[in-house]
Design an enzyme around this catalytic site. Structure first.
Site, short mmCIF file in Angstrom:
data_model
loop_
_atom_site.label_atom_id
_atom_site.label_comp_id
_atom_site.label_asym_id
_atom_site.label_seq_id
_atom_site.Cartn_x
_atom_site.Cartn_y
_atom_site.Cartn_z
N LYS A 252 0.16 75.22 50.91
CA LYS A 252 -0.29 73.86 50.60
C LYS A 252 -1.50 73.51 51.47
CE LYS A 252 1.09 68.96 50.97
NZ LYS A 252 2.19 67.98 51.23
N ASP A 257 -3.77 63.62 53.74
CA ASP A 257 -2.84 62.98 52.81
C ASP A 257 -2.68 61.51 53.17
OD1 ASP A 257 -0.87 62.30 51.03
OD2 ASP A 257 0.72 63.50 52.00
N LYS A 264 0.29 55.46 52.26
CA LYS A 264 1.18 55.53 53.42
C LYS A 264 0.90 54.38 54.38
CE LYS A 264 1.51 60.61 53.66
NZ LYS A 264 2.97 60.74 53.50
N ASP A 275 -1.63 68.38 56.99
CA ASP A 275 -0.98 68.63 55.71
C ASP A 275 -1.53 69.89 55.02
OD1 ASP A 275 1.12 67.83 54.14
OD2 ASP A 275 -0.05 66.44 52.92
N ASP A 334 2.25 59.96 46.49
CA ASP A 334 2.41 60.59 47.81
C ASP A 334 3.22 61.88 47.71
OD1 ASP A 334 2.07 60.89 50.49
OD2 ASP A 334 3.56 59.38 51.08
N GLU A 336 2.39 64.59 46.42
CA GLU A 336 1.27 65.33 45.85
C GLU A 336 1.36 66.83 46.11
OE1 GLU A 336 1.24 64.13 48.80
OE2 GLU A 336 0.39 65.79 49.93
N ARG A 338 3.80 69.02 45.84
CA ARG A 338 4.45 69.75 44.75
C ARG A 338 3.54 69.83 43.52
NH1 ARG A 338 9.36 65.54 44.97
NH2 ARG A 338 8.60 65.49 47.12
#
Ligand code: BES
Ligand code: MN
Ligand code: ZN
Length: 501
Positions: A252, A257, A264, A275, A334, A336, A338
């Site tokens: 990933k 993020d 967030k 991230d 959020d 995101e 996956r």
């Protein structure tokens, strides 16, 4: 930093010129020699001023007949990898204040490969200093580390592997620590290309046009709100014959993020620069593979973009069409990770892999479940799960298997698409794994949730370089276990998970 493995006993160690001589003392340690270091150890042990207990230390300055400026004795209990690692870490503070440039570590006779590995990785880890964005960089003092063992030849392979692991871990760590305005998707692509050029493996970096043409509609949607163009990185390390099926690593690569429209809270949002820890671990693993040149084939896939709020950003309610053809309803922008991974998992099928492992800072729920000690591990194949578990323990980079019963996917049902991207709050790490599972049906698959292990908070805030150690250990164990390019069918849906057995 330069490492050297040498045959050394305590008498030999006394003659080693260095800033610090670190003598690792374990339970049952016997120093019978007449040399000055042996006599110091014996006297200190007899007087109980030194104990082989983990973390116990004793220092000496320019002792008579010893070439080192300082001698440090450190207890390491039973001498296991874990204990030696802790012992080296305990000595790190003193090393730093001594501004040591050359260190000699003597391991006690009878030490195993695990102790050698721990001595190498422990010193590399505890002497690392981040300087990339400091205006007056004061880097690592330590330049040279000699590891002394009873028989250097017997530990040569473990030593070389540890040295490469340390380089790979540090590479991942440095990328993880870089701020998000430096470590952009473009930069990750450039780093991959630079690695490939320097070490002779193939790297392809795709942009928004190619990704749209391939049909990665889910991945492309996450990138829509950002001014930074997405990158899809494909790396191929071919160390075995063409007919041998590769292991595919998918990392990933969200370089920042914000949560997107489902934004967030501001507190600690800076930490979302990590991230891309999964992507960094794939790059770090390739860095190590390139040095060790094992006879196996490995593919690295990195979907990378930012997750930003914007007029053109994807929204809750949007329906995305993934590369697999499955449609996805976005209920939370959020979730995101996956959404970029699912397309990479489908893309992985074209390599006819013997196994696919994705690595992702995927859920806060995994941090709640396992903290920073073990990464969350999910697998559809029991052999793969056992191998990852064993590799993690051996590399002192452990993971723990979590269940994947189909009931955990119930909440992902929706009236408007094939699947939703989130369910309720319960078992968030498992639900995320079940979402990914839908896209990983055609090969043995495992998923590592590293949200808790890829970085540390607090005073030692920063990236850890995990799970490069685990991945490298796992891959090196595959060498020689030849599997031809026809993948065996993945285990039945849900796998025979431990929770079910
Ligand atoms: N990158 C985060 C996961 C994360 C959280 C990593 C904390 C490290 C520390 C991920 O993209 C995310 O935001 N996940 C959400 C999922 C939720 C919306 C279902 C989460 O965990 O809150
Ligand atoms: Mn997120
Ligand atoms: Zn994320």
């Amino acid at each position: 930093m330069d490492f050297e493995l040498k045959t050394l006993d305590l008498a030999g160690a006394a003659a080693e010129k260095c800033d610090v001589l670190l003598v690792v003392v374990t339970e049952g340690f016997q120093a019978k020699g007449r040399d000055p270091v042996s006599r110091l150890v014996s006297a200190a042990l007899a007087a109980r001023d030194l104990e082989p207990k983990p973390g116990k230390m004793l220092h000496a300055y320019r002792p008579e007949g010893v070439a080192a400026t300082r001698v440090m004795f450190v207890g390491a209990g039973d001498g296991s990898g874990k204990r030696v690692h802790a012992a080296v870490q305990a000595a790190a503070g003193a090393l730093r204040s001594a501004a040591a440039k050359k260190l000699v570590i003597v391991l006690p006779a009878g030490s195993g490969d695990a102790a050698v590995r721990a001595a190498v990785c422990g010193t590399a880890e505890s002497s690392y200093v981040y300087v990339a964005t400091k205006s007056k960089p004061e880097g690592r003092e330590l330049k040279k580390v000699v590891i002394g063992v009873a028989d250097a030849a017997a530990h040569r392979q473990a030593f070389q592997r540890a040295r490469s692991a340390a380089v790979g871990i540090e590479f991942a760590r440095e990328l993880g620590n870089l701020p998000p305005n430096y470590a952009t998707p473009t930069r990750l692509g450039e780093e991959a290309q630079r690695l490939g050029k320097a070490h002779g493996f193939a790297v392809e970096v795709m942009g928004p046009k190619e990704v749209a043409r391939i049909g990665m509609g889910s991945f492309a949607s996450v990138a829509k709100g950002s001014a930074e163009p997405l990158r899809f990185i494909v790396m191929r390390y071919d160390g075995a014959g063409k007919g041998e099926a590769p292991v595919v690593l998918v990392g990933k690569g969200i370089t920042f993020d914000t949560g997107g429209i489902s934004i967030k809270p501001s507190a600690e949002m800076d930490e979302m620069k990590y991230d891309m820890g999964g992507a960094a671990s794939v790059l770090g693993t390739f860095r190590a593979l390139a040095e060790l040149k094992p006879k196996l084939n490995v593919v690295g896939l990195i979907p990378s973009c930012e997750n930003m709020p914007d007029g053109s950003a994807y929204k809750p309610g949007d329906i995305l069409t993934s590369l697999s053809g499955q449609t996805i309803e976005v209920l939370n922008t959020d979730a995101e990770g996956r959404l970029i991974l699912c397309d990479a998992l489908t893309y992985a099928e074209r390599f006819k892999p013997r196994a696919v492992i994705d690595i992702a800072t995927l859920t806060g729920a995994c941090v709640v479940a396992l903290g920073g000690v073990r990464s969350g591990m999910f697998a559809t194949d029991d052999d793969l799960a056992d191998q990852l578990l064993a590799a993690g323990d051996a590399a002192l980079d452990p993971c723990w298997r979590l269940p994947m019963d189909d009931e955990y996917a119930e909440g992902l049902k929706t009236n408007f698409a094939d699947v939703a991207n989130v369910a309720g709050r319960a078992a968030g790490a498992v639900v995320a794994a079940k979402f990914l599972h839908r896209f990983a049906q055609n090969y043995p698959w495992a998923h590592l949730d590293i949200a808790g292990t890829a970085w540390k908070g607090g005073a030692s805030k920063g990236s850890t370089g995990r799970p490069v150690g685990l991945l490298l250990e796992f891959l090196l164990a595959q060498e020689g276990r030849a599997v031809t390019a026809t993948p065996r069918k993945a285990a039945a849906k849900g796998g025979r998970s431990r929770a079910k057995a």
